[in-house]
Design an enzyme around this catalytic site. Sequence first.
Site, PDB file in Angstrom:
ATOM      1  CG  HIS A 125      -5.563   1.832   5.339  1.00 43.73           C
ATOM      2  ND1 HIS A 125      -5.043   2.815   6.144  1.00 43.73           N
ATOM      3  CD2 HIS A 125      -4.597   0.895   5.199  1.00 43.73           C
ATOM      4  CE1 HIS A 125      -3.784   2.477   6.449  1.00 43.73           C
ATOM      5  NE2 HIS A 125      -3.495   1.326   5.893  1.00 43.73           N
ATOM      6  CE  LYS A 171       0.044   3.136   4.822  1.00 41.10           C
ATOM      7  NZ  LYS A 171       0.215   3.203   6.267  1.00 41.10           N
ATOM      8  CD  GLU A 197      -2.603   5.401   6.840  1.00 40.23           C
ATOM      9  OE1 GLU A 197      -2.625   5.441   5.612  1.00 40.23           O
ATOM     10  OE2 GLU A 197      -1.693   4.810   7.487  1.00 40.23           O
ATOM     11  CG  ASN A 233      -1.707   1.242   1.417  1.00 44.39           C
ATOM     12  OD1 ASN A 233      -1.768   2.070   0.501  1.00 44.39           O
ATOM     13  ND2 ASN A 233      -2.322   1.400   2.572  1.00 44.39           N
ATOM     14  CD  GLU A 285      -3.099  -2.546   7.373  1.00 41.31           C
ATOM     15  OE1 GLU A 285      -2.017  -2.769   6.815  1.00 41.31           O
ATOM     16  OE2 GLU A 285      -3.741  -1.510   7.210  1.00 41.31           O
ATOM     17  CB  SER A 310       5.784  -2.055  11.821  1.00 40.51           C
ATOM     18  OG  SER A 310       5.408  -0.719  12.134  1.00 40.51           O
ATOM     19  N   GLY A 340       3.004   2.108  10.786  1.00 42.45           N
ATOM     20  CA  GLY A 340       3.961   3.202  10.637  1.00 42.45           C
ATOM     21  C   GLY A 340       4.721   3.543  11.901  1.00 42.45           C
TER      22      GLY A 340
HETATM   23  P1  13P Z   1       3.415   0.283   7.615  1.00 44.13           P
HETATM   24  O1  13P Z   1       3.915  -0.986   6.951  1.00 44.13           O
HETATM   25  O2  13P Z   1       4.142   1.501   7.139  1.00 44.13           O
HETATM   26  O3  13P Z   1       3.356   0.142   9.098  1.00 44.13           O
HETATM   27  O4  13P Z   1       1.903   0.490   7.109  1.00 44.13           O
HETATM   28  C1  13P Z   1       0.998  -0.554   7.197  1.00 44.13           C
HETATM   29  C2  13P Z   1      -0.226  -0.208   6.454  1.00 44.13           C
HETATM   30  O5  13P Z   1      -0.980   0.662   6.858  1.00 44.13           O
HETATM   31  C3  13P Z   1      -0.513  -0.929   5.204  1.00 44.13           C
HETATM   32  O6  13P Z   1      -1.802  -0.680   4.764  1.00 44.13           O
END
Ligand code: 13P
Length: 250
Positions: free
Chosen positions: A96, A12, A98, A10, A168, A214, A174
Amino acid sequence: MTRTPLIAGNWKMHKTAAEAVALARAVAEEANRRPDREVMIAPPATALFPVAEAVRGTRLILAGQNVAWEEKGAFTGEISPLMLADCGCAMAIVGHSERRHIFGEDDAMINRRLKGAMNHGLVPILCVGETIEEREDGRTAEVVEAQVRAGLADVNPESGRELVVAYEPVWAIGTGRTATSGQAQEAHAHIRAVLAQMFEKDIAAEIRILYGGSVKPGNAAELMAQADVDGALVGGASLDAQSFAGIINF
Ligand code: 13P
């Protein structure tokens, strides 16, 4: 039941079109080397079309980072499932963390998006996960179960095969703080049990449940070794060809 591992990146809000094409080409080469795995990327929408052209004929799967529920209309800022399919997408991420936490999307909206994707032949990846407060309150199973049930409400059980779930934990996204393999397995097993109640047991056994939060080359193998962890949804580490290759080849 053997489920083909799905390694999904992803991206983003990262990468210009030119950067995206270069990275996608490198990822596609890696995907072609691993017919035993499925590899997916979700570039930003602005890069989808050139990326699709660049990787046509490879094994790399393209996805939207989100999807609207209508084909077209007055929905400023949204991208329809028809448009994603037109850009070569076979999948779409929905729900997601976010989208939920920064943009306020709720379970009802996420359910509409998921059904919109499925109605247009896109395989949705439904993301679920608890916040740190919810985990510390001992509410992980309850929160994740509610998100799965609401996100998949009114989905025809026969279509259950055509979806992917991603666990997740919000506190792991992140942050560099990944769930332990035990924490991931526990949540994944619970999600599969809920899916078995919602659909048939054999359908639940076919659904891939990805872990996200992560994931790095150094921790992917241990996470993927868990019985109910069927792949990864990778953010930061998917933005670099070498580190993503390290996860594809876990
Ligand atoms: P990270 O791998 O940067 O922690 O992000 C995970 C994520 O949100 C994938 O959709």
